[in-house]
Design a protein around this motif. Structure first.
Motif, PDB file in Angstrom:
ATOM      1  N   ARG A 166       0.707  -1.109  -0.199  1.00  0.00           N
ATOM      2  CA  ARG A 166      -0.074  -0.029   0.092  1.00  0.00           C
ATOM      3  C   ARG A 166       0.986   1.082   0.068  1.00  0.00           C
ATOM      4  NH1 ARG A 166      -3.258  -3.101   3.674  1.00  0.00           N
ATOM      5  NH2 ARG A 166      -2.085  -2.420   5.403  1.00  0.00           N
ATOM      6  N   GLN A 167       1.991   1.416   0.744  1.00  0.00           N
ATOM      7  CA  GLN A 167       2.803   2.144   0.813  1.00  0.00           C
ATOM      8  C   GLN A 167       3.292   2.707  -0.433  1.00  0.00           C
ATOM      9  OE1 GLN A 167       5.614   1.975   3.860  1.00  0.00           O
ATOM     10  NE2 GLN A 167       6.506   4.157   3.699  1.00  0.00           N
ATOM     11  N   VAL A 168       3.677   1.595  -1.326  1.00  0.00           N
ATOM     12  CA  VAL A 168       4.350   1.670  -2.607  1.00  0.00           C
ATOM     13  C   VAL A 168       3.571   2.538  -3.678  1.00  0.00           C
ATOM     14  CG1 VAL A 168       4.873   0.425  -4.717  1.00  0.00           C
ATOM     15  CG2 VAL A 168       5.999  -0.100  -2.475  1.00  0.00           C
ATOM     16  N   PHE A 169       2.154   2.280  -3.725  1.00  0.00           N
ATOM     17  CA  PHE A 169       1.233   2.955  -4.394  1.00  0.00           C
ATOM     18  C   PHE A 169       0.764   4.221  -4.046  1.00  0.00           C
ATOM     19  CE2 PHE A 169       0.984  -1.706  -5.617  1.00  0.00           C
ATOM     20  CZ  PHE A 169       1.256  -1.794  -6.940  1.00  0.00           C
ATOM     21  N   SER A 170       1.157   4.430  -2.744  1.00  0.00           N
ATOM     22  CA  SER A 170       0.748   5.778  -2.358  1.00  0.00           C
ATOM     23  C   SER A 170       1.795   6.769  -2.552  1.00  0.00           C
ATOM     24  CB  SER A 170       0.613   5.752  -0.755  1.00  0.00           C
ATOM     25  OG  SER A 170       1.725   5.380  -0.101  1.00  0.00           O
ATOM     26  N   GLY A 171       2.924   6.408  -3.141  1.00  0.00           N
ATOM     27  CA  GLY A 171       4.312   7.211  -3.718  1.00  0.00           C
ATOM     28  C   GLY A 171       5.063   7.588  -2.474  1.00  0.00           C
ATOM     29  N   ASP A 172       4.874   6.935  -1.460  1.00  0.00           N
ATOM     30  CA  ASP A 172       5.808   7.248  -0.349  1.00  0.00           C
ATOM     31  C   ASP A 172       7.328   7.272  -0.662  1.00  0.00           C
ATOM     32  OD1 ASP A 172       7.038   7.776   2.120  1.00  0.00           O
ATOM     33  OD2 ASP A 172       5.972   6.494   3.353  1.00  0.00           O
ATOM     34  N   ALA A 173       8.093   8.154  -0.519  1.00  0.00           N
ATOM     35  CA  ALA A 173       9.577   8.042  -0.935  1.00  0.00           C
ATOM     36  C   ALA A 173      10.381   7.057  -0.054  1.00  0.00           C
ATOM     37  CB  ALA A 173      10.151   9.445  -1.020  1.00  0.00           C
ATOM     38  N   ALA A 174       9.980   7.108   1.319  1.00  0.00           N
ATOM     39  CA  ALA A 174      10.732   6.067   2.157  1.00  0.00           C
ATOM     40  C   ALA A 174      10.491   4.708   2.060  1.00  0.00           C
ATOM     41  CB  ALA A 174      10.446   6.745   3.784  1.00  0.00           C
ATOM     42  N   VAL A 175       9.692   4.199   1.118  1.00  0.00           N
ATOM     43  CA  VAL A 175       9.218   2.816   1.097  1.00  0.00           C
ATOM     44  C   VAL A 175      10.488   2.132   0.729  1.00  0.00           C
ATOM     45  CG1 VAL A 175       8.445   2.955  -1.179  1.00  0.00           C
ATOM     46  CG2 VAL A 175       7.630   1.283   0.241  1.00  0.00           C
ATOM     47  N   ALA A 176      11.348   2.606  -0.252  1.00  0.00           N
ATOM     48  CA  ALA A 176      12.492   1.706  -0.688  1.00  0.00           C
ATOM     49  C   ALA A 176      13.462   1.196   0.626  1.00  0.00           C
ATOM     50  CB  ALA A 176      13.338   2.749  -1.475  1.00  0.00           C
ATOM     51  N   GLU A 177      13.586   2.076   1.718  1.00  0.00           N
ATOM     52  CA  GLU A 177      14.400   1.534   2.727  1.00  0.00           C
ATOM     53  C   GLU A 177      13.766   0.742   3.463  1.00  0.00           C
ATOM     54  OE1 GLU A 177      16.453   3.658   6.697  1.00  0.00           O
ATOM     55  OE2 GLU A 177      15.534   5.076   5.403  1.00  0.00           O
ATOM     56  N   ARG A 178      12.482   0.559   3.588  1.00  0.00           N
ATOM     57  CA  ARG A 178      11.660  -0.414   4.313  1.00  0.00           C
ATOM     58  C   ARG A 178      11.641  -1.715   3.523  1.00  0.00           C
ATOM     59  NH1 ARG A 178       5.407   0.187   6.140  1.00  0.00           N
ATOM     60  NH2 ARG A 178       5.410  -1.668   7.510  1.00  0.00           N
ATOM     61  N   ILE A 179      11.564  -1.480   2.279  1.00  0.00           N
ATOM     62  CA  ILE A 179      11.688  -2.920   1.558  1.00  0.00           C
ATOM     63  C   ILE A 179      13.182  -3.510   1.627  1.00  0.00           C
ATOM     64  CG2 ILE A 179      11.644  -3.822  -0.909  1.00  0.00           C
ATOM     65  CD1 ILE A 179       9.708  -1.268  -1.716  1.00  0.00           C
ATOM     66  N   TYR A 180      14.170  -2.754   1.680  1.00  0.00           N
ATOM     67  CA  TYR A 180      15.338  -3.143   1.812  1.00  0.00           C
ATOM     68  C   TYR A 180      15.636  -4.004   3.261  1.00  0.00           C
ATOM     69  CZ  TYR A 180      17.152  -1.547  -2.659  1.00  0.00           C
ATOM     70  OH  TYR A 180      17.337  -1.263  -3.944  1.00  0.00           O
ATOM     71  N   ARG A 181      15.194  -3.172   4.163  1.00  0.00           N
ATOM     72  CA  ARG A 181      15.194  -3.704   5.742  1.00  0.00           C
ATOM     73  C   ARG A 181      14.511  -4.931   5.767  1.00  0.00           C
ATOM     74  NH1 ARG A 181      14.098   1.576   7.551  1.00  0.00           N
ATOM     75  NH2 ARG A 181      11.825   0.675   8.298  1.00  0.00           N
ATOM     76  N   LEU A 182      13.102  -5.080   5.164  1.00  0.00           N
ATOM     77  CA  LEU A 182      12.436  -6.435   5.366  1.00  0.00           C
ATOM     78  C   LEU A 182      12.962  -7.463   4.639  1.00  0.00           C
ATOM     79  CD1 LEU A 182       9.845  -7.449   6.546  1.00  0.00           C
ATOM     80  CD2 LEU A 182       8.591  -6.882   4.640  1.00  0.00           C
ATOM     81  N   SER A 183      13.545  -7.071   3.459  1.00  0.00           N
ATOM     82  CA  SER A 183      14.170  -8.176   2.614  1.00  0.00           C
ATOM     83  C   SER A 183      15.369  -8.802   3.403  1.00  0.00           C
ATOM     84  CB  SER A 183      14.670  -7.528   1.105  1.00  0.00           C
ATOM     85  OG  SER A 183      13.493  -7.206   0.623  1.00  0.00           O
ATOM     86  N   GLN A 184      16.217  -7.923   4.101  1.00  0.00           N
ATOM     87  CA  GLN A 184      17.335  -8.390   4.981  1.00  0.00           C
ATOM     88  C   GLN A 184      16.725  -9.260   5.882  1.00  0.00           C
ATOM     89  OE1 GLN A 184      20.612  -8.122   4.271  1.00  0.00           O
ATOM     90  NE2 GLN A 184      20.757  -9.769   5.747  1.00  0.00           N
TER      91      GLN A 184
END
Length: 320
Positions: A166-184
């Motif tokens: 949901r955060q990705v499609f809302s256009g939140d610029a901070a979502v990339a960092e959250r994706i990387y953290r969760l991927s780790q």
């Protein structure tokens, strides 16, 4: 440790369970001396931070296993390492991270080990039939509890994944960092489940040589099935996060492209009057327009007209 082992070996149906909430080098040395452990095994017991593995030294079984617990506040996974030593009539569990499977800390574990081992009546000592089969049954119950603990972790990570979508499609610029953290976190969990699968495979390969009873074999197979299911969910979660990262990169590129269109459009609009002003700002003598009474209004009008025409064109093409 020597007294516990002596007590367990005094009768055929006795067993000693030793739980070390925060093992010290002195505790390990006492265990090694009482059980006459191999020097290599003693060295492993003194060093934490190992990946799950299984080794046998004669009639002594040594396992390194890792449990996982989802930390909702930090949106992360807390791993706990356990060293398990099994020999006839006795088993020792060393909590290398000073935590139990459910996250209970060292202070809570300082009470009666049997109370902790039987926490919620479902961890180690709740199956009398299996306990009658010896200390390996306790080790298998520990493996079962650890593998079952992976499911709540996956559930928490799946919730985070849905929030990220949901955060990705809302256009939140901070979502990339959250994706990387969760991927780790997912990668660490995948490494753990993969190594645990190797431990279970090694245990199953030794069924015939160690003459493991049929009920324990069936029980460990059930644990392996649960672990396989957890491993497949981890792989699916990692693939989903990779796809989300790709979608996020595409959306970011699209937004950057839209921004570049707007920047290019405004640059073109500003370039037109700048060009006219630059031409008539050269002040050559043979420029008749400089001496016209309407030269200045005509130049300004041309600038405005070009700017308006370009704006209409870019607006029509949805560049503005």
């Amino acid at each position: 440790m020597a007294d516990a082992l002596k007590f367990a070996e005094a009768a055929p149906h006795r067993m000693a369970l030793s739980l070390f909430p925060a093992p010290t080098p002195q505790d390990v040395d006492e265990l090694a001396e009482a059980w006459e452990l191999h020097p290599l095994l003693l060295e492993d017991l003194l060093h934490a931070g190992q990946r799950p593995k299984l080794e046998r030294y004669g009639d002594v079984l040594f396992m390194v296993v890792r449990s996982a617990r989802y930390n909702d506040a930090a949106e992360g996974v807390d791993f706990s390492e356990f060293h398990v030593v099994v020999r006839p009539h006795a088993i020792a569990v060393l909590c290398q991270d000073q935590r139990w499977i459910d996250g209970t800390d060292e202070e809570t574990m300082s009470g009666d080990p049997s109370d902790l081992a039987d926490r919620d009546g479902r961890t180690l000592l709740d199956d009398e039939f299996l306990l009658a089969l010896g200390p390996e049954a306790v080790a298998y119950r520990l493996l079962d509890a650890i593998v079952d603990g992976y499911i709540p972790v996956l559930r928490g990570l799946a919730i985070d994944k849905e929030q990220i979508e949901r955060q990705v499609f809302s256009g939140d610029a901070a979502v990339a960092e959250r994706i990387y953290r969760l991927s780790q976190e997912v990668i660490d969990l995948q490494h753990t489940t993969t190594s645990m699968a190797d431990v279970l495979a090694d245990l199953r390969q030794g069924f015939d040589r160690q003459e493991v009873p049929e009920p324990l074999q069936a029980y460990l197979q059930d644990v392996a099935d649960h672990l396989t299911h957890a491993s497949s969910r981890v792989s699916e979660l990692r693939d989903a996060l990779s796809q989300i990262l790709g979608v996020n990169s595409t959306l970011v590129a699209q937004r950057q492209n839209e921004d570049m269109k707007k920047i290019s459009g405004w640059a073109a609009i500003l370039f037109a009057p700048t060009l006219i002003g630059a031409i008539y700002g050269m002040n050559f003598e043979n420029m008749p327009e400089l001496h016209w009474a309407l030269g200045y209004p005509a130049a300004v009008g041309a600038m405005l007209a070009l700017a308006v025409v370009l704006y209409i064109v870019f607006k029509t093409k949805k560049w503005m």
